[in-house]
Design a protein around this motif. Structure first.
Motif, PDB file in Angstrom:
ATOM      1  N   ASP A   1       0.851  -1.191   0.000  1.00 23.29           N
ATOM      2  CA  ASP A   1       0.000   0.000   0.000  1.00 23.29           C
ATOM      3  C   ASP A   1       0.880   1.233   0.000  1.00 23.29           C
ATOM      4  N   MET A   2       0.695   2.075  -1.003  1.00 24.02           N
ATOM      5  CA  MET A   2       1.483   3.290  -1.146  1.00 24.02           C
ATOM      6  C   MET A   2       0.576   4.505  -1.013  1.00 24.02           C
ATOM      7  N   HIS A   3       0.971   5.453  -0.174  1.00 26.04           N
ATOM      8  CA  HIS A   3       0.235   6.708  -0.047  1.00 26.04           C
ATOM      9  C   HIS A   3       0.986   7.774  -0.818  1.00 26.04           C
ATOM     10  N   CYS A   4       0.235   8.539  -1.618  1.00 21.90           N
ATOM     11  CA  CYS A   4       0.861   9.413  -2.611  1.00 21.90           C
ATOM     12  C   CYS A   4       0.418  10.872  -2.499  1.00 21.90           C
ATOM     13  N   ASN A   5       1.338  11.749  -2.879  1.00 18.53           N
ATOM     14  CA  ASN A   5       1.106  13.176  -3.052  1.00 18.53           C
ATOM     15  C   ASN A   5       1.383  13.438  -4.527  1.00 18.53           C
ATOM     16  N   VAL A   6       0.329  13.755  -5.314  1.00 17.80           N
ATOM     17  CA  VAL A   6       0.484  13.828  -6.769  1.00 17.80           C
ATOM     18  C   VAL A   6      -0.107  15.111  -7.343  1.00 17.80           C
ATOM     19  N   ASN A   7       0.307  15.427  -8.549  1.00 16.77           N
ATOM     20  CA  ASN A   7      -0.257  16.552  -9.293  1.00 16.77           C
ATOM     21  C   ASN A   7      -1.738  16.267  -9.503  1.00 16.77           C
ATOM     22  N   GLN A   8      -2.583  17.270  -9.224  1.00 20.01           N
ATOM     23  CA  GLN A   8      -4.036  17.064  -9.307  1.00 20.01           C
ATOM     24  C   GLN A   8      -4.492  16.622 -10.693  1.00 20.01           C
ATOM     25  N   ASP A   9      -3.761  16.982 -11.734  1.00 15.24           N
ATOM     26  CA  ASP A   9      -4.135  16.582 -13.093  1.00 15.24           C
ATOM     27  C   ASP A   9      -3.955  15.082 -13.332  1.00 15.24           C
ATOM     28  N   TYR A  10      -3.179  14.417 -12.481  1.00 18.02           N
ATOM     29  CA  TYR A  10      -2.904  12.987 -12.647  1.00 18.02           C
ATOM     30  C   TYR A  10      -3.534  12.133 -11.545  1.00 18.02           C
ATOM     31  N   ALA A  11      -4.219  12.758 -10.612  1.00 18.26           N
ATOM     32  CA  ALA A  11      -4.754  12.038  -9.449  1.00 18.26           C
ATOM     33  C   ALA A  11      -5.658  10.871  -9.846  1.00 18.26           C
ATOM     34  N   LYS A  12      -6.553  11.075 -10.785  1.00 16.61           N
ATOM     35  CA  LYS A  12      -7.475  10.003 -11.194  1.00 16.61           C
ATOM     36  C   LYS A  12      -6.737   8.860 -11.882  1.00 16.61           C
ATOM     37  N   ALA A  13      -5.677   9.180 -12.602  1.00 19.49           N
ATOM     38  CA  ALA A  13      -4.918   8.141 -13.307  1.00 19.49           C
ATOM     39  C   ALA A  13      -4.063   7.318 -12.347  1.00 19.49           C
ATOM     40  N   ILE A  14      -3.752   7.869 -11.184  1.00 18.86           N
ATOM     41  CA  ILE A  14      -2.857   7.203 -10.234  1.00 18.86           C
ATOM     42  C   ILE A  14      -3.622   6.544  -9.091  1.00 18.86           C
ATOM     43  N   ASP A  15      -4.683   7.165  -8.603  1.00 18.43           N
ATOM     44  CA  ASP A  15      -5.409   6.649  -7.446  1.00 18.43           C
ATOM     45  C   ASP A  15      -5.987   5.267  -7.721  1.00 18.43           C
ATOM     46  N   GLY A  16      -5.661   4.308  -6.864  1.00 19.11           N
ATOM     47  CA  GLY A  16      -6.148   2.940  -6.995  1.00 19.11           C
ATOM     48  C   GLY A  16      -5.369   2.083  -7.970  1.00 19.11           C
ATOM     49  N   LYS A  17      -4.403   2.664  -8.673  1.00 13.05           N
ATOM     50  CA  LYS A  17      -3.625   1.933  -9.669  1.00 13.05           C
ATOM     51  C   LYS A  17      -2.691   0.934  -8.991  1.00 13.05           C
ATOM     52  N   GLU A  18      -2.580  -0.243  -9.557  1.00 11.40           N
ATOM     53  CA  GLU A  18      -1.607  -1.235  -9.115  1.00 11.40           C
ATOM     54  C   GLU A  18      -0.562  -1.387 -10.212  1.00 11.40           C
ATOM     55  N   VAL A  19       0.695  -1.276  -9.837  1.00 11.44           N
ATOM     56  CA  VAL A  19       1.782  -1.456 -10.788  1.00 11.44           C
ATOM     57  C   VAL A  19       2.802  -2.415 -10.191  1.00 11.44           C
ATOM     58  N   THR A  20       3.542  -3.076 -11.052  1.00 16.36           N
ATOM     59  CA  THR A  20       4.595  -3.977 -10.623  1.00 16.36           C
ATOM     60  C   THR A  20       5.917  -3.460 -11.151  1.00 16.36           C
ATOM     61  N   ASN A  21       6.903  -3.407 -10.285  1.00 22.28           N
ATOM     62  CA  ASN A  21       8.240  -2.966 -10.657  1.00 22.28           C
ATOM     63  C   ASN A  21       9.229  -4.003 -10.152  1.00 22.28           C
ATOM     64  N   ASP A  22       9.888  -4.692 -11.056  1.00 18.30           N
ATOM     65  CA  ASP A  22      10.875  -5.712 -10.705  1.00 18.30           C
ATOM     66  C   ASP A  22      10.354  -6.691  -9.659  1.00 18.30           C
ATOM     67  N   GLY A  23       9.127  -7.170  -9.848  1.00 20.53           N
ATOM     68  CA  GLY A  23       8.568  -8.194  -8.974  1.00 20.53           C
ATOM     69  C   GLY A  23       7.839  -7.673  -7.751  1.00 20.53           C
ATOM     70  N   THR A  24       7.922  -6.393  -7.464  1.00 15.71           N
ATOM     71  CA  THR A  24       7.203  -5.825  -6.327  1.00 15.71           C
ATOM     72  C   THR A  24       5.954  -5.129  -6.847  1.00 15.71           C
ATOM     73  N   LYS A  25       4.806  -5.467  -6.259  1.00 15.78           N
ATOM     74  CA  LYS A  25       3.539  -4.874  -6.667  1.00 15.78           C
ATOM     75  C   LYS A  25       3.191  -3.745  -5.700  1.00 15.78           C
ATOM     76  N   TYR A  26       2.784  -2.604  -6.274  1.00 17.65           N
ATOM     77  CA  TYR A  26       2.415  -1.438  -5.495  1.00 17.65           C
ATOM     78  C   TYR A  26       0.964  -1.072  -5.794  1.00 17.65           C
ATOM     79  N   LYS A  27       0.189  -0.745  -4.744  1.00 23.38           N
ATOM     80  CA  LYS A  27      -1.166  -0.228  -4.911  1.00 23.38           C
ATOM     81  C   LYS A  27      -1.159   1.203  -4.383  1.00 23.38           C
ATOM     82  N   MET A  28      -1.466   2.150  -5.265  1.00 26.33           N
ATOM     83  CA  MET A  28      -1.344   3.566  -4.924  1.00 26.33           C
ATOM     84  C   MET A  28      -2.679   4.172  -4.504  1.00 26.33           C
ATOM     85  N   THR A  29      -2.616   4.947  -3.432  1.00 24.59           N
ATOM     86  CA  THR A  29      -3.751   5.720  -2.940  1.00 24.59           C
ATOM     87  C   THR A  29      -3.319   7.173  -2.861  1.00 24.59           C
ATOM     88  N   VAL A  30      -4.046   8.055  -3.545  1.00 27.83           N
ATOM     89  CA  VAL A  30      -3.724   9.476  -3.511  1.00 27.83           C
ATOM     90  C   VAL A  30      -4.251  10.060  -2.207  1.00 27.83           C
TER      91      VAL A  30
END
Length: 176
Positions: free
Chosen positions: A23-52
């Motif tokens: 679970d990742m808590h994020c501070n993001v540009n408001q123009d990208y908040a909808k694209a990032i909030d709730g997104k799950e991404v994997t980076n080198d085998g680690t999965k991240y779920k982002m919450t703005v």
């Protein structure tokens, strides 16, 4: 001897593929908040779920992870860059949780020491920007981890590609 054991434990934690998303808590540009909030991404085998958690406007000089994590504060300061190699700044949140190491996405230590200053960030280099999956190459991420006296916390810097530049779009830190 214990130093080698703790380095091995940290490397194993970073290399392990978790069964669940961090679970990742994020501070993001408001123009990208909808694209990032709730997104799950994997980076080198680690999965991240982002919450703005917070948003900002425009392109500030730097963006930090605020107080979403009890152990570290993460700050990216390269608001615009043409390089895929980035620096990250990290500080401990409590003097009892000294910063001991900063690692890039593949677990390689990019800074080490005993840093207990809770007011100023320690600069570590270098992280590599990679395309964030499922964003049509519009967003890029620089992932890493910071170890303190008792915890290892994952973090992400998020950048948007605009022409030939990468523009700072957000910072996320593991919810701990």
């Amino acid at each position: 001897m214990s130093r080698f054991i703790s380095v091995g434990v940290i490397a194993a934690m970073l290399a392990a593929t978790p069964a669940f998303a961090k679970d990742m808590h994020c501070n993001v540009n408001q123009d990208y908040a909808k694209a990032i909030d709730g997104k799950e991404v994997t980076n080198d085998g680690t999965k991240y779920k982002m919450t703005v958690k917070d948003t900002f406007k425009g392109v500030p000089d730097s963006v930090s992870s605020s107080d979403y994590n009890a152990f570290v504060n993460i700050k990216f300061g390269a608001e615009k860059t043409t390089s895929t190699s980035l620096n990250v700044q990290v500080r401990p949140r409590k003097s009892s949780e000294c910063l001991n190491g900063v690692y890039n996405h593949n677990g390689t230590k990019i800074w080490s020491g005993a840093y207990c200053d809770t007011s100023n960030h320690q600069k570590a280099k270098s992280l590599t920007l990679k395309v964030m999956p499922n964003t049509n190459n519009a967003l890029y991420q620089a992932a890493g981890a910071a170890s303190t006296t008792s915890k290892v916390s994952q973090f992400l810097g998020i950048y948007a590609k605009q022409g030939s530049e990468y523009v700072l779009t957000g910072v996320c830190v593991e919810n701990k």
